[in-house]
Each structure stands twice: as structure tokens, then as C-alpha cells.
Scaffold this active site. Sequence first.
Site, PDB file in Angstrom:
ATOM      1  N   ASP A  88       0.718  -1.072  -0.131  1.00  0.00           N
ATOM      2  CA  ASP A  88       0.233  -0.201  -0.077  1.00  0.00           C
ATOM      3  C   ASP A  88       0.901   1.291   0.046  1.00  0.00           C
ATOM      4  O   ASP A  88       1.950   1.201   0.634  1.00  0.00           O
ATOM      5  CB  ASP A  88      -0.781  -0.040   1.185  1.00  0.00           C
ATOM      6  N   HIS A 139      -6.247   3.082  -4.376  1.00  0.00           N
ATOM      7  CA  HIS A 139      -6.029   3.254  -2.759  1.00  0.00           C
ATOM      8  C   HIS A 139      -6.428   4.726  -2.426  1.00  0.00           C
ATOM      9  O   HIS A 139      -6.022   5.269  -1.332  1.00  0.00           O
ATOM     10  CB  HIS A 139      -4.691   3.004  -2.383  1.00  0.00           C
ATOM     11  N   HIS A 143      -5.028   9.185   0.227  1.00  0.00           N
ATOM     12  CA  HIS A 143      -4.966   8.142   1.490  1.00  0.00           C
ATOM     13  C   HIS A 143      -5.953   8.860   2.582  1.00  0.00           C
ATOM     14  O   HIS A 143      -5.487   8.796   3.710  1.00  0.00           O
ATOM     15  CB  HIS A 143      -3.688   8.075   2.079  1.00  0.00           C
ATOM     16  N   HIS A 235       3.322  -2.281   3.291  1.00  0.00           N
ATOM     17  CA  HIS A 235       3.574  -0.951   2.687  1.00  0.00           C
ATOM     18  C   HIS A 235       4.931  -0.840   2.183  1.00  0.00           C
ATOM     19  O   HIS A 235       5.887  -1.221   2.713  1.00  0.00           O
ATOM     20  CB  HIS A 235       3.481  -0.023   3.599  1.00  0.00           C
TER      21      HIS A 235
END
Length: 265
Positions: A88, A139, A143, A235
Site C-alpha cells: 500500500d 487506494h 489516502h 507497505h
Amino acid sequence: MRPRTVMVFALGLVLLVTGCGGPGKTPEKVAAGPSASATPKPVPSPKPKPKPTPTVAPPKPKLRPLPKTLPAGLHRRSGSPGVALTFDDGPDPRYTPQILAQLRAAHVTATFCLVGRQAKRYPELVAQIVREGHQLCNHSWRHDVDLGRRPLAEIRADLERTNRAIHAAAPKAPITWFRQPGGRWTAEELTVARQLGLRPLHWSVDPQDWDHPPAKKIIKRVESASKHGSVVLMHDAGGDRTQTMTACRRLIPDLKRRYGIVQLR
């Protein structure tokens, strides 16, 4: 002396003594000025400028309450016996190339959940991710952990903007998945994602590497929680990911050996 001559002489003497009509005397000039009868016109006072009316921004719509439980329909399994790896918050010029190199060395692929403004900033990394055969996941643009609580129009605009940024770097790449930042899903968000052809991607293994634990702890958490069909969340951006890079050097070959590493289905 004759009487007439005496009279003329006497008259001249008198005139000389009195100064009447004496040489060099000129009548005084009267200073020019307005006559007494002239009244000066009043000068109008300047009109005060109107004060600008302050611009009042319309109140932001209230966020919907976060549901107490996750909505149904989230994908938490890889769709096959193998384990799916997801990364991510990228792309990131420091860490994304490291993960790509590790995946390339192991001959496996993963799913990269891209933040829109990062994709716009580093389009060459998006293109490399696609070129090396990895899957793409939306995504959100920045964020936004509260995206699912916002009005439907805002959710849609955010997801579409992120898709455009990804496609600007990789025009023909399919964007199959959407992952809500922080996993704070709402039913409304799932509806919008599905309307855009995006499948809602959650996870089943979270080593919490976003909190910067040491590499040994990341490894332990992933290995103890993983099983066939797991979706592992990690991540490659969003902060210092040095420990994640170190952990993946062991995790990628180990997960491949134990379960196989597969793409999401």
C-alpha cells in the site's frame, strides 16, 4: 518783480510743499482677491467605500457515522490456495524499486495499492509495476481514511481522479481493485466502487508494519497468521519502510516455499 510773476511763483511753492502730484508717487495697487459678495463653493466630502462582504464558505457536509462492523462483500482471500502479497501507499522512489527487485528475484508478482497523487508524482514507477506484471489497486487520491463517510459524489470523484492518474502513466493497465485506506469501509463506498468496476480488497494478515515495528516482529506476525488463501497487507510507502524491506527479504521466499505466492482472483 511783477505781481503776476510773484503769484505764479507762490502757487508753485505751495504745490511743492504739500507734495500734491509730486514726482515718483504712484497710486497703491489694490490686491486682487475675491469680492465680498462671492461665496466659495462647498467641496463635497468623499463617499465612504463600501466594506467588502466577507466570503463565507458553505458548511462542509457532515460525515456519515462509521459502521460498527465491516460491510459484507469485502475480499479477504486470494481466491486460490496461494498467498497474495499486497503493498500500500506507493509508489515511492526509495522503497517501491526495492520491493520490485525482490519480487523479480523470486519470480512472483504482487498487488500494488496506489495513492493517486503518488502515481501522478512518479508515473515511471507505475509504468514499471505494470511492465513487470503486477496487479493494480486504487487506494484513493490522498489516502483519505474518511473517504467512505463522505457524500457519494465525493467518493466517486476521488476514485475517478485516482484512476485517471494511474492511467496517465499506464493507459491500458486494468485497475481491478479498490482498497479503502485504514480499512474504514462503508456500504456506500462499496456501491460506488462496484459502479466503477472496482472490487473491494481487504486483507486477512496485517503485521502492522505501518507502525514501524522491527523486521523480526513483522516476520513473526506474517508467518504466524498466514495460511493458504491469505491476503497479506504491507507497505512500500507512507513513511520509513526500511524494516518492511528487510522483512520481505525473508518473507517472500518463505511464503513462496510454504504456500506459493499468487495474484488475486
